[in-house]
Design a protein around this motif. Structure first.
Motif, PDB file in Angstrom:
ATOM      1  N   VAL A   1      -6.132   2.879  -5.692  1.00 39.34           N
ATOM      2  CA  VAL A   1      -7.130   1.990  -4.934  1.00 39.34           C
ATOM      3  C   VAL A   1      -7.394   0.835  -6.178  1.00 39.34           C
ATOM      4  N   THR A   2      -7.683   1.362  -7.255  1.00 39.10           N
ATOM      5  CA  THR A   2      -7.654   0.305  -8.396  1.00 39.10           C
ATOM      6  C   THR A   2      -6.443  -0.652  -8.644  1.00 39.10           C
ATOM      7  N   LYS A   3      -5.443  -0.032  -8.462  1.00 36.71           N
ATOM      8  CA  LYS A   3      -4.227  -1.079  -8.829  1.00 36.71           C
ATOM      9  C   LYS A   3      -4.185  -1.904  -7.595  1.00 36.71           C
ATOM     10  N   LEU A   4      -4.500  -1.458  -6.305  1.00 40.01           N
ATOM     11  CA  LEU A   4      -4.434  -2.399  -5.233  1.00 40.01           C
ATOM     12  C   LEU A   4      -5.531  -3.861  -5.479  1.00 40.01           C
TER      13      LEU A   4
ATOM     14  N   CYS B   1     -10.838  -6.530  -1.153  1.00 39.56           N
ATOM     15  CA  CYS B   1     -12.385  -6.444  -1.991  1.00 39.56           C
ATOM     16  C   CYS B   1     -11.735  -7.162  -3.295  1.00 39.56           C
ATOM     17  N   GLY B   2     -10.671  -7.042  -3.777  1.00 41.61           N
ATOM     18  CA  GLY B   2     -10.187  -7.486  -5.088  1.00 41.61           C
ATOM     19  C   GLY B   2     -10.005  -8.922  -4.795  1.00 41.61           C
ATOM     20  N   LEU B   3      -9.499  -9.412  -3.654  1.00 44.08           N
ATOM     21  CA  LEU B   3      -9.115 -10.718  -3.348  1.00 44.08           C
ATOM     22  C   LEU B   3     -10.635 -11.837  -3.372  1.00 44.08           C
ATOM     23  N   VAL B   4     -11.501 -10.903  -2.825  1.00 46.48           N
ATOM     24  CA  VAL B   4     -12.725 -11.479  -2.751  1.00 46.48           C
ATOM     25  C   VAL B   4     -13.491 -11.676  -4.156  1.00 46.48           C
TER      26      VAL B   4
ATOM     27  N   ASP C   1      -3.174  10.457  -9.213  1.00 45.31           N
ATOM     28  CA  ASP C   1      -3.558   9.132  -9.056  1.00 45.31           C
ATOM     29  C   ASP C   1      -4.291   8.892  -7.800  1.00 45.31           C
ATOM     30  N   ALA C   2      -3.682   9.287  -6.482  1.00 46.10           N
ATOM     31  CA  ALA C   2      -4.381   9.151  -5.287  1.00 46.10           C
ATOM     32  C   ALA C   2      -5.731   9.758  -5.357  1.00 46.10           C
TER      33      ALA C   2
ATOM     34  N   VAL D   1       0.806  -1.267  -0.068  1.00 48.25           N
ATOM     35  CA  VAL D   1      -0.104  -0.081   0.221  1.00 48.25           C
ATOM     36  C   VAL D   1       0.870   1.402   0.050  1.00 48.25           C
ATOM     37  N   HIS D   2       1.903   1.223   1.021  1.00 46.72           N
ATOM     38  CA  HIS D   2       2.769   2.426   0.852  1.00 46.72           C
ATOM     39  C   HIS D   2       3.403   2.791  -0.419  1.00 46.72           C
ATOM     40  N   TYR D   3       4.006   1.550  -1.008  1.00 49.13           N
ATOM     41  CA  TYR D   3       4.837   1.724  -2.241  1.00 49.13           C
ATOM     42  C   TYR D   3       3.786   2.188  -3.431  1.00 49.13           C
TER      43      TYR D   3
END
Length: 158
Positions: free
Chosen positions: A33-36, A123-126, A26-27, A15-17
């Protein structure tokens, strides 16, 4: 328990990176958030494939969600979901009263604004896990008090 600490540290650094490597635009427009979430999506796909290779086919949507709450969540976060609710019309709410990826943040209300970036990966994981099971969905997260959070899953019917 060393693997749990390593995962939490990796997630925090990820997240930090992403937030430090992107520019301010981007933020502001949500690209970080989309990248994560996209990273989590791919990890969820791989994890669910590994977990379901020796299981029988699920009877219905509710069986899939129970699998996500028990086996999948245990594999990812070393505990089961505390509560699963549904309206039986394609909306499920998964509640985790002590979500591990938020537990390193202070419980103060000033940190609530930072919680979305720590929940995007999950959220992406699920969503990725459900996608591999053949279910299109939208997954959102909500935090009212730290470190408890709710994940709302809306199943998209074809």
């Amino acid at each position: 328990m060393a693997d749990e600490a390593a995962f939490q540290f990796l997630h925090s650094e990820l997240v930090h990176y992403i937030y430090m490597s992107g520019d301010k635009a981007d933020a502001e427009n949500g690209r970080n958030v989309t990248k994560l979430e996209n990273l989590g999506f791919r990890v969820g796909q791989g994890l669910i494939e590994r977990l379901t290779k020796d299981t029988v086919r699920f009877k219905d949507e509710l069986d899939m969600m129970k699998f996500i709450c028990k086996d999948f969540w245990t594999c990812a976060f070393k505990k089961q979901i505390d509560n699963l609710r549904t309206n039986h019309q394609g909306i499920y709410v998964l509640q985790d009263n002590k979500f591990r990826l938020l537990s390193q943040l202070s419980a103060g209300s000033q940190y609530l604004e930072h919680s979305p970036k720590y929940l995007a990966f999950t959220c992406g994981l699920v969503r990725g896990a459900l996608s591999s099971l053949g279910v299109r969905s939208v997954v959102t997260a909500e935090v009212s008090t730290m470190p408890a959070c709710k994940f709302q899953i809306m199943i998209q019917k074809p």
